[in-house]
Design a protein around this motif. Structure first.
Motif, PDB file in Angstrom:
ATOM      1  N   MET A  99      36.709  29.517  44.982  1.00  0.00           N
ATOM      2  CA  MET A  99      35.603  30.335  44.494  1.00  0.00           C
ATOM      3  C   MET A  99      34.833  29.529  43.459  1.00  0.00           C
ATOM      4  N   SER A 100      33.623  29.963  43.141  1.00  0.00           N
ATOM      5  CA  SER A 100      32.771  29.212  42.222  1.00  0.00           C
ATOM      6  C   SER A 100      32.973  29.619  40.768  1.00  0.00           C
ATOM      7  N   SER A 128      47.230  40.227  45.438  1.00  0.00           N
ATOM      8  CA  SER A 128      46.418  39.707  46.548  1.00  0.00           C
ATOM      9  C   SER A 128      46.527  40.634  47.739  1.00  0.00           C
ATOM     10  N   ALA A 129      45.540  40.544  48.620  1.00  0.00           N
ATOM     11  CA  ALA A 129      45.511  41.355  49.838  1.00  0.00           C
ATOM     12  C   ALA A 129      44.668  40.636  50.874  1.00  0.00           C
ATOM     13  N   ARG A 181      42.596  37.036  45.950  1.00  0.00           N
ATOM     14  CA  ARG A 181      43.689  36.792  45.009  1.00  0.00           C
ATOM     15  C   ARG A 181      43.163  36.950  43.582  1.00  0.00           C
ATOM     16  N   PHE A 182      43.904  37.696  42.753  1.00  0.00           N
ATOM     17  CA  PHE A 182      43.564  37.908  41.347  1.00  0.00           C
ATOM     18  C   PHE A 182      44.686  37.400  40.469  1.00  0.00           C
ATOM     19  N   GLN A 183      44.324  36.714  39.373  1.00  0.00           N
ATOM     20  CA  GLN A 183      45.310  36.257  38.402  1.00  0.00           C
ATOM     21  C   GLN A 183      44.729  36.401  36.996  1.00  0.00           C
ATOM     22  N   ARG A 184      45.466  37.063  36.121  1.00  0.00           N
ATOM     23  CA  ARG A 184      45.034  37.201  34.724  1.00  0.00           C
ATOM     24  C   ARG A 184      45.806  36.200  33.863  1.00  0.00           C
ATOM     25  N   ASN A 240      39.473  35.073  39.964  1.00  0.00           N
ATOM     26  CA  ASN A 240      39.247  35.805  41.218  1.00  0.00           C
ATOM     27  C   ASN A 240      38.982  34.786  42.313  1.00  0.00           C
ATOM     28  N   ARG A 241      39.807  34.812  43.341  1.00  0.00           N
ATOM     29  CA  ARG A 241      39.739  33.749  44.344  1.00  0.00           C
ATOM     30  C   ARG A 241      39.792  34.283  45.779  1.00  0.00           C
ATOM     31  N   LEU A 242      39.206  33.510  46.675  1.00  0.00           N
ATOM     32  CA  LEU A 242      39.408  33.694  48.101  1.00  0.00           C
ATOM     33  C   LEU A 242      40.608  32.842  48.481  1.00  0.00           C
TER      34      LEU A 242
END
Length: 237
Positions: free
Chosen positions: A96-97, A187-188, A209-212, A227-229
């Motif tokens: 992701m950007s 993630s989903a 995919r989410f990571q804090r 926040n990623r693909l």
């Protein structure tokens, strides 16, 4: 999200077109002597030319045939598992950007292995652990994984996955006054499993995919969300 939607359409339409194409070419041949032969119909002019799964070619005169039925072939080497232990190992980019506070593009590479139990076609639960290598931080996610198959027929099985847990921050700390912390991760997405022997097969998947994470300096905590693909490839058995 637009890219994720495009990939989802690709999985669904690709799997559907494969199934339709196979049904148009694959048949069961019921002979008048009571025999049944399954294979790919290569030719039907004058006589039926049938290629069975072991690549043998059979030729039958039309007067020998009682019924010809379109039927999707099943790979005799594949054993779909409805219940029992399953293992997944997958890796791929997290793209992701999104940029970090210092302007660095935080693209990443992810590796994950999951072991668990499949209760039925729709529900598999397992515990996964891996490594997410971002450009500026490194995480070790420990997640609960839930998966399920949209069908139990054929050699190409579309599936969904949901994962949630905690990502431990393993970033090397070069500045004494800064402390990095982990956070929630989930993630989903959807994917496809391609069998090649027994219950063993290759997997490809795409999702979100989410990571804090957090960085604490001089008593001040700053939160940052990744926040990623997620794009994955691997194998399972």
């Amino acid at each position: 999200m637009k890219l994720l939607f495009t990939l989802l359409i690709f999985f669904i339409t690709g799997w559907t077109s494969i199934a339709v194409g196979q049904q148009a070419r694959e048949v069961s041949l019921h002979l008048k002597n009571g025999s049944l032969i399954r294979g790919r119909l290569l030719e039907a002019d004058g006589a039926y030319h049938l290629e069975t799964y072991d690549k043998s070619i059979w030729v039958f005169k039309k007067e020998e045939v009682d019924t010809l039925i379109a039927e999707k072939l099943a790979n005799p080497n594949i054993r779909y598992k409805h219940k029992g232990f399953l293992h997944y190992t997958e890796l791929g980019p997290l793209a992701m950007s999104n940029r970090a506070s210092n302007g660095v593009t935080t693209s990443a590479f992810s590796f994950q292995t999951t072991n668990g139990y499949k209760f039925n076609q729709w529900v598999y639960t397992g515990l996964g652990i891996g490594a997410d290598l971002y450009a500026v931080q490194t995480f070790v996610p420990v997640v609960l994984s839930i998966r399920g198959d949209f069908t139990d027929k054929g050699s190409k099985i579309p599936f969904y996955f949901l994962e949630g847990g905690y990502g431990f921050n393993a970033t090397s700390n070069d500045v004494d006054s800064v402390r990095f912390g982990g956070g929630a991760t989930f993630s989903a997405g959807v994917g496809m499993k391609i069998y090649f022997s027994g219950n063993t097969g290759f997997t490809i998947a795409a999702g979100y995919r989410f990571q804090r994470s957090s960085a604490t300096q001089d008593g001040l905590e700053n939160l940052e969300d990744f926040n990623r693909l997620t794009l994955r490839a691997g194998f399972s058995f």
